[in-house]
Structure formats: structure tokens, C-alpha cells
Design an enzyme around this catalytic site. Sequence first.
Site, PDB file in Angstrom:
ATOM      1  N   SER A 126      46.855  39.775  19.374  1.00 54.85           N
ATOM      2  CA  SER A 126      45.720  39.141  20.044  1.00 54.85           C
ATOM      3  C   SER A 126      44.391  39.672  19.510  1.00 54.85           C
ATOM      4  O   SER A 126      44.301  40.832  19.106  1.00 54.85           O
ATOM      5  CB  SER A 126      45.815  39.428  21.549  1.00 54.85           C
ATOM      6  N   TYR A 151      47.041  46.002  28.708  1.00 52.17           N
ATOM      7  CA  TYR A 151      47.587  44.836  27.976  1.00 52.17           C
ATOM      8  C   TYR A 151      47.102  44.877  26.533  1.00 52.17           C
ATOM      9  O   TYR A 151      47.897  44.817  25.598  1.00 52.17           O
ATOM     10  CB  TYR A 151      47.156  43.517  28.632  1.00 52.17           C
ATOM     11  N   LYS A 155      49.090  45.655  22.604  1.00 50.53           N
ATOM     12  CA  LYS A 155      49.022  44.882  21.351  1.00 50.53           C
ATOM     13  C   LYS A 155      48.632  45.800  20.189  1.00 50.53           C
ATOM     14  O   LYS A 155      49.197  45.726  19.105  1.00 50.53           O
ATOM     15  CB  LYS A 155      48.019  43.731  21.473  1.00 50.53           C
TER      16      LYS A 155
HETATM   17  C1  WQD Z   1      37.759  33.204  28.818  1.00 45.65           C
HETATM   18  C2  WQD Z   1      36.328  33.203  29.296  1.00 45.65           C
HETATM   19  C3  WQD Z   1      35.875  34.618  31.177  1.00 45.65           C
HETATM   20  C4  WQD Z   1      38.279  32.401  34.059  1.00 45.65           C
HETATM   21  C5  WQD Z   1      42.466  36.857  27.702  1.00 45.65           C
HETATM   22  C6  WQD Z   1      43.179  37.920  26.909  1.00 45.65           C
HETATM   23  C7  WQD Z   1      43.713  37.317  25.634  1.00 45.65           C
HETATM   24  C8  WQD Z   1      44.617  36.185  25.997  1.00 45.65           C
HETATM   25  C9  WQD Z   1      43.805  35.125  26.751  1.00 45.65           C
HETATM   26  C10 WQD Z   1      46.912  36.330  26.622  1.00 45.65           C
HETATM   27  C11 WQD Z   1      35.818  34.585  29.671  1.00 45.65           C
HETATM   28  C12 WQD Z   1      35.651  33.158  31.530  1.00 45.65           C
HETATM   29  C13 WQD Z   1      37.673  32.815  32.886  1.00 45.65           C
HETATM   30  C14 WQD Z   1      37.487  31.946  35.141  1.00 45.65           C
HETATM   31  C15 WQD Z   1      35.517  32.312  33.830  1.00 45.65           C
HETATM   32  N1  WQD Z   1      45.660  36.685  26.798  1.00 45.65           N
HETATM   33  N2  WQD Z   1      36.311  32.765  32.790  1.00 45.65           N
HETATM   34  N3  WQD Z   1      36.126  31.917  34.979  1.00 45.65           N
HETATM   35  O1  WQD Z   1      39.694  36.933  28.851  1.00 45.65           O
HETATM   36  O2  WQD Z   1      39.007  35.697  26.715  1.00 45.65           O
HETATM   37  O3  WQD Z   1      41.347  36.435  26.983  1.00 45.65           O
HETATM   38  O4  WQD Z   1      43.301  35.749  27.942  1.00 45.65           O
HETATM   39  O5  WQD Z   1      47.398  35.648  25.786  1.00 45.65           O
HETATM   40  O6  WQD Z   1      44.427  38.286  24.911  1.00 45.65           O
HETATM   41  O7  WQD Z   1      42.266  38.937  26.568  1.00 45.65           O
HETATM   42  O8  WQD Z   1      40.509  34.567  28.362  1.00 45.65           O
HETATM   43  O9  WQD Z   1      40.567  32.493  29.659  1.00 45.65           O
HETATM   44  O10 WQD Z   1      40.589  34.709  30.911  1.00 45.65           O
HETATM   45  O11 WQD Z   1      38.506  33.941  29.797  1.00 45.65           O
HETATM   46  O12 WQD Z   1      34.280  32.289  33.717  1.00 45.65           O
HETATM   47  O13 WQD Z   1      37.985  31.574  36.244  1.00 45.65           O
HETATM   48  O14 WQD Z   1      36.232  32.427  30.482  1.00 45.65           O
HETATM   49  O15 WQD Z   1      34.845  35.419  31.736  1.00 45.65           O
HETATM   50  O16 WQD Z   1      34.477  34.683  29.275  1.00 45.65           O
HETATM   51  P1  WQD Z   1      40.016  35.973  27.756  1.00 45.65           P
HETATM   52  P2  WQD Z   1      40.106  33.897  29.758  1.00 45.65           P
END
Ligand code: WQD
Length: 347
Positions: A126, A151, A155
Amino acid sequence: MKKILVTGGTGYIGSHTVVELQNAGFEVVIIDNLSNSNVEVLNGIASITGVRPIFENLDCLDYVGLDKVLTQHEGIQAIIHFAASKAVGESVEKPLLYYRNNLVSLMNLLQLMPLHKIRHFVFSSSCTVYGQPDELPVSESAPMKPALSPYGNTKQVGEEIIRDTIRANSLINSIVLRYFNPIGAHPSAMIGELPNGVPNNLIPFVTQTAIGLRKQLSVYGDDYNTPDGSCIRDYISVVDLAKAHVVAMERMLHQKCDSNLEVFNIGTGNGLSVLEIVKTFQEVNGVTVPYKIVNRREGDIEKVWANPEKANNVLGWKAEESIEDTLRSAWLWEKRLEEKRKESLRN
Ligand code: WQD
């Protein structure tokens, strides 16, 4: 027909990869403990490809069970390892569960590979290994930053375990794929993301809000140093991501690797903000996503997107699907889930 083992193959990325492997003519054996997926996914895969993959309900922590399955399905030429816990927030609350599940499973597989004459290993990593990169877009040569969650650390440590194992046993070769943000669903809407409970990730929360399952989306902060203040990510179609695994598999099986360990960023190279995603989703699907700006989420990095040149030029893979089409596929999938929910209420 070359036989490939896919651990975590009933999961989100795993199931889409199984479809693309079958489309490319591979025979697939899935190992999954169904802890974060549903056996129904096998029907979804079969309805797309016409072939129901061989399925073993097994936990990769079970060394003896793994050994038996690899003996039973002799002729497996390669392993694609998806099976892992992946919720950032949960990993902070339950670090030992994450270290045990993600690392012992990996070590079991690496230990069994030589015993079963399996040489090739694709590891699901990741972009989280980079933390907040100093330079953007981020290349594979960027240094790993101290992980912001257990997590993310699994990785990083996972990649190091693979590196050290290969140093000690050159019969194993591996391709590590560092995913950016996988989103969307298969265009058939027969498979897609099945989040357990309240989604952690942005896109399933957006689609569940649009369909009325959630009252409103919380946007975690609009005071970042980005054009509209919200975080930027590299959102990649899960189908494009799945296809990258097939390309990696074929590279290894045809001995085209430049070394026993190759690492590739699998992203589009385009960064999009949360608010841009919400706006585009509403426009392409003709729906409204009520949202409110709330405080930042602990552990979020401000902005990250891939430099995909190495994957484009060396691996020979490039993201093809537009963000509009990917967001359309996410919505089609959510509508199909809604149909399924209504069907189960009727029965
Ligand atoms: C994306 C953006 C949030 C939810 C993580 C892991 C990565 C992979 C994907 C597993 C961020 C914003 C999110 C919400 C929001 N994991 N957000 N409101 O954190 O980039 O990545 O998940 O495969 O390894 O690190 O993904 O989709 O959680 O967030 O504003 O209800 O959306 O702050 O900026 P992230 P995400």
C-alpha cells in the site's frame, strides 16, 4: 492451464483479480477465511466469467491447513497474497491482531512456498508505506516513513520480510504492488466492495449516503494545504488494479523480471480531493450526497498520489478507466446491493 493461488480471493480486490486472472486463462484456487467477505462472491465471479473458482475456506494462520491445501492442489505456480486485515482505525485498537494476522500469514506462505516448489509471489502492499511523502508524485524510490498505524506497519514489515526471505532463498521471486486508493466495482455490478458495518473508506460512505443508508457524509477537514482544503488521494479503479496483478503474474511466469524483488506503485498519477470526488460523484450519477465538514481524522495524511511511470514503462501496465466511469460503477454496485437488501426483506 497455469494454476494460481489467490489468498483473500473473496475480498474486494481479490475477487476482482480472480475475474481478471480467469479472463486471462489462469485456473484459480482461492483460500479465504470469510472473516471480511461473503462466500456469495463466488457466484458473482462465476456469473461474470462462467467459471466458479476452486474455494478453500481456510485461515492463512493455519500452517498445517495451508500445507494440506498446497499438497492437494499440486501444480500451483504462483501465489497472490491479499488475505490481511486492512482497517487503519481498527489496527490502532487491536495491534496484536493485525501483527499476528498480517505477518504470520505472510510468513506461513513464504515458508511453504519452497516446500511446494512455488517460486512466484505477488504481495498486496500500500502507498501507506510512504506516509506523507516529501515529494509528489511519489516514486518507488521514496523512503518509507514511520508508519502511522499498525496496519501501515504490517505492510512495511511485510515488504521487509519478503526482501530478507528472498535474500536467503533466491528461488523465490516476488513483485510487490503498492496500491493507492482502490475504488469502484466491476462494470457488471456482480461484484464490488462489501464493507462490514459503517464504512471507513470514502467511496462506500459516499454511495451509502447517496442511497439513503447514511444521513450525511462527514468530510474530515477542509483546512489542509490543498486547493480546496480537503485531502488529496490517487483513486484507482479496482478493475485497473486487478489487471495490474495479471500483468505482474505474466511477467514472473515468463521470467521477465529484472530482479527477484520488484516494487511498483499502482496508481493513476492523478490526485483528487475529497470534495472533488463528492462533486464528480454527484454530477456523473445525478444524485445528491449531503455532507458536512468536520474535524480532521487522526492519522490522515494531507496528500498523496503516485508517480506511475515505473509501472507504465517497466511493468507495462497503465490505469485506463476514467474517474467518472469508476464512480458510475461504484453507484451501480450500491444500487445492486440495495436491490439485494430489498429482496432479502421480501423473502
Ligand atoms: C480517503 C480520504 C479521508 C471517509 C486507507 C488506507 C489504505 C487503503 C485505503 C486498505 C481521506 C476522507 C474518508 C469519510 C472522509 N486501505 N474521508 N470521510 O485513508 O486514504 O487509505 O484506506 O486497502 O492503505 O490507508 O482511504 O477512503 O479512508 O480516505 O472525508 O467518511 O477520504 O479523510 O482524506 P485512506 P479513505
